[in-house]
Scaffold this motif. Structure first.
Motif, mmCIF file in Angstrom:
data_model
loop_
_atom_site.group_PDB
_atom_site.id
_atom_site.type_symbol
_atom_site.label_atom_id
_atom_site.label_comp_id
_atom_site.label_asym_id
_atom_site.label_seq_id
_atom_site.Cartn_x
_atom_site.Cartn_y
_atom_site.Cartn_z
ATOM 1 N N GLN A 243 1.741 3.248 -9.064
ATOM 2 C CA GLN A 243 1.380 4.240 -8.049
ATOM 3 C C GLN A 243 0.243 3.734 -7.173
ATOM 4 O O GLN A 243 0.274 3.856 -5.948
ATOM 5 N N SER A 246 1.392 0.679 -4.937
ATOM 6 C CA SER A 246 2.315 1.039 -3.857
ATOM 7 C C SER A 246 1.731 2.042 -2.885
ATOM 8 O O SER A 246 2.256 2.202 -1.778
ATOM 9 N N ARG A 248 2.165 4.936 -3.276
ATOM 10 C CA ARG A 248 3.316 5.851 -3.247
ATOM 11 C C ARG A 248 4.212 5.665 -2.014
ATOM 12 O O ARG A 248 4.887 6.587 -1.568
ATOM 13 N N ARG A 249 4.201 4.474 -1.478
ATOM 14 C CA ARG A 249 5.085 4.155 -0.325
ATOM 15 C C ARG A 249 5.918 2.941 -0.664
ATOM 16 O O ARG A 249 5.472 2.034 -1.342
ATOM 17 N N TRP A 251 8.221 2.367 -2.660
ATOM 18 C CA TRP A 251 8.307 2.155 -4.113
ATOM 19 C C TRP A 251 9.652 2.714 -4.579
ATOM 20 O O TRP A 251 9.873 3.920 -4.540
#
Length: 254
Positions: A243, A246, A248-249, A251
């Motif tokens: 998390q 990334s 949260r992108r 991924w």
């Protein structure tokens, strides 16, 4: 299947990152593929390189991506900046077999004192002569599971023992108290060797990423796409590590 799809996605993303431009060795951007076993790493590398040769012949089949196990990725992060998490540059990694041997030795040593306190867990149908061998065979695996879970929750042995003081006298927690004592023995043995185990690596990698925002930013720039295979096998800490990496992108979890 899923591996076929993920390998083709990785190759397409490599083409987008590298394209017809010369690959910048000094500041490379790579597609990061993480999986669970070394065998899967080798399989992914072979698949991606074959797809790049067959469908993107203008590209080198060996650059623009990195395939690592989750523990291998954690090792890369910690090895790159060991001082961030209080480790020496020459820290050692205890493999799974040696880790289990160290825990087993502590279990056997402590059983002499703890046997009566653990007697409530023994099956009364088992012959007393068989109990010793059964306990020495099965208890180390159970304790190992407790230690792994504690590390996944970022609980050190001192914190776990402190929590157990709140239920002092409750016999239902005797087995957990025993495991916490073995956990403390095990961590002392690691410190004496100047070593960490695989579960420590993930925890320390997460700490390194959280402590140095500039280092985290550099890794995010290096790996703008993150593809995760066998995501159901990832631990809580491994998931948190990905998390962070990334943001949260880009991924993909399979």
């Amino acid at each position: 299947g899923k591996t076929f799809t993920l390998a083709h996605l990785a190759a397409r993303l490599v083409q987008q990152l590298v394209g017809d431009r010369a690959f910048d060795v000094s500041q490379p951007s790579e597609v990061l593929v993480v999986t669970f076993t070394n065998a899967a790493v080798n399989s992914f590398q072979a698949r991606i390189s074959r797809i790049l040769r067959e469908h993107y012949s203008a590209l080198s089949p060996f650059v623009g991506y990195r395939v690592r196990t989750l523990h291998g990725l954690a090792h890369d992060i910690v090895r790159d900046r060991p001082s961030l998490v209080g480790l020496a540059d020459d820290f050692a990694i205890l493999d799974e077999r040696l880790a289990l041997d160290a825990q087993r030795a502590s279990v056997v040593e402590r059983l002499a004192v703890w046997r009566d306190r653990l007697s409530n867990y023994f099956d009364p149908e088992i012959e007393p002569r068989s109990i010793r061998s059964r306990v020495e065979q099965e208890l180390p695996d159970l304790v190992n599971g407790v230690i792994k879970r504690a590390k996944d929750l970022r609980l050190g042995p001192d914190e776990l023992q402190q929590m157990l003081q709140d239920v002092d006298g409750d016999e239902r927690f005797e087995l957990l108290r025993f495991a916490a004592d073995v956990y403390a023995d095990y961590q002392r043995s690691l410190a004496y060797r100047g070593a960490v185990d695989f579960d420590d690596l993930v925890r320390l990698a997460l700490e390194a990423l959280q402590r140095d925002e500039q280092y985290l930013r550099r890794l995010r720039n290096r790996w703008p796409y993150l593809l995760e295979d066998e995501a159901q096998d990832s631990s809580l800490l491994q998931e948190r590590m990905l998390q962070l990496l990334s943001d949260r992108r880009n991924w993909v979890r399979v």
